[in-house]
Design a protein around this motif. Sequence first.
Motif, PDB file in Angstrom:
ATOM      1  N   ASP A 176       0.427  -2.929   6.847  1.00 54.35           N
ATOM      2  CA  ASP A 176       1.126  -1.952   7.371  1.00 54.35           C
ATOM      3  C   ASP A 176       0.281  -0.682   7.133  1.00 54.35           C
ATOM      4  O   ASP A 176      -0.141   0.192   8.109  1.00 54.35           O
ATOM      5  N   ASP A 177      -0.117  -0.337   5.910  1.00 53.63           N
ATOM      6  CA  ASP A 177      -0.749   0.731   5.572  1.00 53.63           C
ATOM      7  C   ASP A 177      -2.087   1.094   6.017  1.00 53.63           C
ATOM      8  O   ASP A 177      -2.547   1.821   6.582  1.00 53.63           O
ATOM      9  N   GLU A 212       3.717  -7.649   6.672  1.00 54.42           N
ATOM     10  CA  GLU A 212       3.710  -6.129   6.245  1.00 54.42           C
ATOM     11  C   GLU A 212       2.753  -5.824   5.388  1.00 54.42           C
ATOM     12  O   GLU A 212       2.619  -4.672   5.109  1.00 54.42           O
ATOM     13  N   ARG A 244      -2.894  -8.497  13.090  1.00 51.19           N
ATOM     14  CA  ARG A 244      -2.060  -9.364  11.945  1.00 51.19           C
ATOM     15  C   ARG A 244      -2.381 -10.763  12.195  1.00 51.19           C
ATOM     16  O   ARG A 244      -2.633 -11.433  11.259  1.00 51.19           O
ATOM     17  N   THR A 264       0.370  -6.401  16.336  1.00 54.28           N
ATOM     18  CA  THR A 264       0.732  -7.825  16.220  1.00 54.28           C
ATOM     19  C   THR A 264      -0.588  -8.455  16.388  1.00 54.28           C
ATOM     20  O   THR A 264      -1.189  -9.527  15.786  1.00 54.28           O
ATOM     21  N   VAL A 312       5.865  -5.956  17.240  1.00 56.83           N
ATOM     22  CA  VAL A 312       5.518  -5.442  16.296  1.00 56.83           C
ATOM     23  C   VAL A 312       4.204  -4.720  16.216  1.00 56.83           C
ATOM     24  O   VAL A 312       3.336  -5.458  16.735  1.00 56.83           O
ATOM     25  N   ASP A 337       3.205 -12.131   3.741  1.00 55.61           N
ATOM     26  CA  ASP A 337       4.161 -11.447   4.386  1.00 55.61           C
ATOM     27  C   ASP A 337       3.292 -10.326   5.268  1.00 55.61           C
ATOM     28  O   ASP A 337       2.304  -9.474   4.849  1.00 55.61           O
TER      29      ASP A 337
END
Length: 351
Positions: free
Chosen positions: A297-298, A294, A254, A251, A248, A292
Amino acid sequence: MTSSAPSTRIASKLGLSDRIFAGPRSRRLLSTVEAGLERVDAALVRELAMADSLANATSRYLYDAGGKRVRPMLALLTCQLGDGATDKVIDGATALEMTHLGSLYHDDVMDAADKRRGVPAAHEVWGNNIAILTGDLLFSRASQIMARHGEAAIRLQADTFERLVIGQMHETTGAQDDDDPVEFYLRVLADKTGSLISAAARTGLTFSNGPAELEGALTVFGEKVGVAFQLLDDVIDLSADPDETGKVPGTDLRAGVPTMPYLLLAQRSDTSATALRERIDDGVAQIADGADPELLDDALAELRDHESTQATLDLAHRWSAESIDALAPLPDGAVRDALTRFARAVVDRSR
């Protein structure tokens, strides 16, 4: 489970054959290195086989998922400075690739990585404990292989493994108050990545009875090209295309593991850089509390296009250039040509 080795064609493993083996002198090396990689892969299949069904499945898992075989390839290149791809060289290359595989099982647990080589990470399949124990098994098998070749081979394996562990410890604890974060991170990369690539380059030379006076040059080359390789991986880690990395995107970040683009971002004091760093830090904290992943992401997409990521790419090219400079003592010829092209190619991979 198939017992045959997957294809080791350099074109498919690295996508770099046209660059590494360009020119008539280097292209003559191609079939020799390919044949050696086939022998290494056959040895890996043999050495990864376990009598216990669970251990057999877990030990082969990441091997079967693919891999670039960078370390064996370097050993097979540098052994051409000596007696060529002897059985001892094949054993050394196999042991170092198994050590690399074992480190991946551990890294994915510690980084809480979801994927590796395009498949679920081993700990996602069997849990953390089995993944860690599988890594330990591979380290043990690698040591057994090296033990066939005497004290010097055992010491090479032990010294390399020690540096891998210290590098992981330092990455886990992070830079301390009196450390420069960027310099600290570069030392971590030298231990975690450079040491194993350096060991591979040295193994090819020394296990083939190559000139001892070249060992220092290949040691420096391996260290520096390993750091360059990992710096470029930090850039690729931010790729918008997960097929590029088998993981991902973002990774490491995150999971709260800083990479060079983030560290260079943190050195900047302008308002936009400070705001982006704070968004990343806040997102990492929320993910640690169960949010989450995600949600980052931005922010990671913005980091991908930020000047700090370009600066990381520039730094990777600088380390690559220094690795090439280290090759000066090597004789002019196909091996030096191929190593030079390899150093250039590892920092010219697609983002």
